[in-house]
Write a protein that holds these residues in place. Structure first.
Motif, short mmCIF file in Angstrom:
data_model
loop_
_atom_site.label_atom_id
_atom_site.label_comp_id
_atom_site.label_asym_id
_atom_site.label_seq_id
_atom_site.Cartn_x
_atom_site.Cartn_y
_atom_site.Cartn_z
N GLN A 361 -5.00 -9.60 -4.92
CA GLN A 361 -3.59 -9.57 -4.55
C GLN A 361 -2.83 -8.75 -5.58
OE1 GLN A 361 -1.90 -13.46 -4.03
NE2 GLN A 361 0.01 -12.70 -3.14
N ILE A 367 -5.55 -8.41 -0.15
CA ILE A 367 -6.79 -7.95 0.49
C ILE A 367 -7.65 -9.16 0.84
CG2 ILE A 367 -8.96 -6.72 0.10
CD1 ILE A 367 -6.87 -4.72 0.36
N HIS A 381 -6.21 -5.53 4.81
CA HIS A 381 -5.11 -5.42 3.85
C HIS A 381 -3.82 -5.86 4.53
CE1 HIS A 381 -2.41 -2.68 1.15
NE2 HIS A 381 -2.35 -3.94 0.79
N VAL A 383 -0.25 -5.77 4.27
CA VAL A 383 0.66 -4.92 3.50
C VAL A 383 2.01 -5.61 3.35
CG1 VAL A 383 1.74 -2.64 3.37
CG2 VAL A 383 -0.52 -2.91 4.45
N TYR A 479 -9.03 -3.10 -5.77
CA TYR A 479 -8.81 -2.26 -4.59
C TYR A 479 -9.86 -1.16 -4.46
CZ TYR A 479 -4.17 -4.38 -4.22
OH TYR A 479 -3.13 -5.26 -4.08
N THR A 491 -9.12 1.40 -1.37
CA THR A 491 -8.36 0.72 -0.32
C THR A 491 -7.00 0.32 -0.91
OG1 THR A 491 -9.07 -1.52 -0.93
CG2 THR A 491 -10.53 -0.27 0.54
N GLY A 492 -6.21 -0.42 -0.11
CA GLY A 492 -5.02 -1.10 -0.63
C GLY A 492 -3.83 -0.22 -0.94
#
Length: 631
Positions: A361, A367, A381, A383, A479, A491-492
């Protein structure tokens, strides 16, 4: 079917070939790794791992004895040493014939003669008493927290002033192979001993002994998936350490090395890490068995139909549009294979976004791991989104990001933009989990530096080769995921347009410090780490699992260079004097030079990240000649 000797010679030959192929296939099927490590021997709370053992029939040098099913002893030269703690490279022992902790010990109270298996470790710190020669005292040594028998720090203990603190790593008065009586020539009359493990400043009372196995053995010592590490205090002796991605003691006659992976917060071994591959292997095996049968049947059918007319078909067509070749980075304008999920689908995949599925987080959201109904494992994810305007911005950015093809960007499988819920982005789930998890399980330096070089290159590319630029906003080890070849998959991303550019270099500095120290960094620990780096005490913060002093000189220099990049990211990243392009340039150069220290050289492969991209030319230019567009 007629007997083999009555078949035509060609048919008999094919049948024989079929039998041989089938036998070979069945043999290959049986060659699989176990899915668990062998259980070590036990003595109370101690686990006894190779090369140490309790069996009287094995190597005498590493034989231990277990008293009252709870106390372990090591026996060397007719002396018995009670074991306090095991380390990967040694063991902490108490003074022989000492029933209780003593504040002062005679210099002859630890009779020890080094041999080809054991030596006193350089990690010991000695407190010397009543010394006539004060040249032994080392000021830097006194910064360690050394505790007396009563649990208080030594300099606070009544009458317990150490008088002189000397680390054996100094080598000026004590050398490998010496015992503690060597300090008598300095007029010292007593001593205490602590081990201060690498990367810490807290001592544990006792004497650490380093162990190793003589290298002159004619037999192979290390497993084929292990690397050989030289013992630091025992000349000519070595230890075995499993390569990254494998676990075990690393020795041929021990447990060897077993493939490991990290899934759902658990470490798995052997065949459990090869689930997808095994399915492919089964199909390959099946094809290998059926193919000879098909060939044999076809030959027989051809023989029977030889005189019949044969119809050929030339109207078969193949869709070559699906066989496209992409460069390392491209943009799929007007063509998007991403799937539109419903919120309910992803809610079910993550078990209602339970904490047990939470991976990390941060500032850009949370995530989760999940499993789709078809069994595909994914990263979801959630967002962060504060209002409707941000919701529309995020929708546009998701569409833009999903057009990017890059080998270090985790593939976006789909997304969810249901009104009334946070936007959700669904990524593929790389097999080796997150970088943060792998660092804590142990990751060698080669992979660490390659990973951050790949990440820096990707972030620079997305920031300066795109309009509008794509910024991550919260790059962190949680991430960054790793595929089966330990390539980075990022990612993320924070997908709001009001992106916080001024924090990007600080976040990247924190990531670099984590790969150097092995620890997740907080603001206060970042400050402390940078102070150590700038004062020339880098070795005090390097991840102990990397054994900094045992690394080749080239690797130690690289660790220092990466720490320096982290420092400049913090000091100059905020005002634009040092940007992601600068960090990428230097990290790519470091990764490209890693081959000299024993790594598989990946510099050329990393440079392919920027094929057909003007950023490669930017990275090769001097900092003063680079013009960066305003974002």
């Amino acid at each position: 079917m007629p007997p083999l000797f009555l078949l035509p010679s060609s048919s008999a030959l094919f049948l024989l070939l079929l039998l041989l192929l089938t036998l070979q296939t069945l043999t290959s099927i049986s060659l699989s790794q176990p899915d668990a490590l062998r259980s070590p021997e036990k003595c109370g709370n101690f686990s006894v791992s190779f090369p140490f053992h309790l069996s009287p029939s094995s190597t005498a040098a590493f034989r231990l004895s277990c008293t009252n099913s709870s106390t372990l002893y090591l026996h060397i030269n007719h002396q018995s040493y009670r074991i306090i703690e095991f380390f990967t490279d040694g063991l902490l022992v108490d003074f022989p014939s000492s029933p209780s902790c003593r504040q002062f010990n005679d210099l002859r109270s630890f009779p020890f003669s080094a041999n080809q298996f054991f030596s006193i470790s350089f990690e010991n710190v000695i407190g010397l008493y009543d010394c006539e020669d004060s040249s032994l005292c080392k000021a830097g040594c006194e910064t360690n927290d050394l505790f007396g028998c009563d649990g208080r720090e030594e300099d606070e203990t009544s009458g317990g002033d150490t008088g002189c603190c000397y680390p054996l790593s100094d080598h000026s008065a004590w050398r490998a192979g010496d015992d503690f009586s060597v300090f008598s020539k300095y007029g010292c009359r007593g001593f205490s001993s602590w081990v201060v493990p690498r990367g810490t400043n807290t001592g544990k009372r006792g004497v650490k002994l380093e162990w190793g196995i003589p290298r002159n053995s004619s037999e192979a010592i290390c497993d084929r998936e292990a690397r050989t590490v030289n013992a630091t205090a025992i000349e000519g002796s070595v230890r075995c350490v499993c390569r990254d991605g494998f676990v075990g003691d690393g020795f041929v006659h021990g447990t060897g090395c077993l493939k490991s992976c990290y899934k759902d917060g658990k470490e798995l071994y052997g065949d459990k890490c090869e689930i997808k591959k095994h399915k492919g292997k089964k199909l390959t095996v099946l094809a290998g068995v059926l193919a000879p049968l098909f060939i044999l049947g076809s030959l027989l059918a051809l023989f029977c139909l030889l005189k019949r007319p044969v119809t050929t078909h030339t109207d078969q067509q193949f869709d070559i549009s699906t066989a496209t070749t992409t460069t390392s980075v491209s943009f799929r304008k007007g063509y998007n294979k991403t799937r539109l999920f419903t919120y309910r689908e992803l809610e079910e995949a993550t078990k209602g976004f339970q904490d047990s599925h939470k991976l990390t987080q941060g500032k850009t959201g949370t995530i989760f791991s999940g499993n789709l109904t078809n069994g595909t494992r994914v990263i979801v994810h959630k967002v962060l989104c504060e209002n409707q305007i941000e919701f529309m911005e995020i929708s546009s950015q998701i569409d833009h990001l999903s057009t990017v093809l890059h080998r270090n960007l985790a593939r976006i499988i789909g997304f969810c933009m249901d009104i009334g819920y946070n936007p959700l982005v669904v990524y593929e789930y790389p097999v080796n989990g997150s970088l943060g998890d792998r660092i804590h399980l142990g990751l060698d330096w080669c992979k660490r530096v390659n990973i951050v070089a790949e990440v820096a290159g990707l972030l620079a590319l997305l920031q300066y080769e795109n309009y509008p630029p794509i910024l991550h906003n919260n790059i962190a080890s949680g991430y960054i995921f790793l595929d089966e070849d330990f390539q980075a998959k990022v990612t993320g991303f924070g997908l709001q347009r009001k992106q916080r550019i001024d924090t990007s270099m600080y976040d990247f500095a924190v990531l670099l410090l984590e790969i150097v120290t092995g620890l997740k960094q907080r603001e206060e620990t970042v400050t402390q780490a940078l102070q150590r780096i700038r004062s020339g005490k880098l070795e005090e913060i390097v991840d102990p699992s990397m054994y900094f002093h045992e690394q080749p000189m080239a690797f130690r220099e690289q660790i220092g260079l990466v720490a320096d990049i982290a420092t400049r990211c913090v000091l100059f990243g905020g005002d634009g004097k040092f940007g992601m392009v600068d960090a990428a340039r230097e990290l790519l150069q470091i990764a490209g030079n890693s081959g000299g220290g024993g790594c598989d050289k990946k510099g050329d492969g990393i440079e392919e990240t920027f094929s057909n991209s003007s950023l490669l030319q930017m990275i090769s230019m001097s900092p003063d000649s680079i013009y960066l567009p305003k974002t």
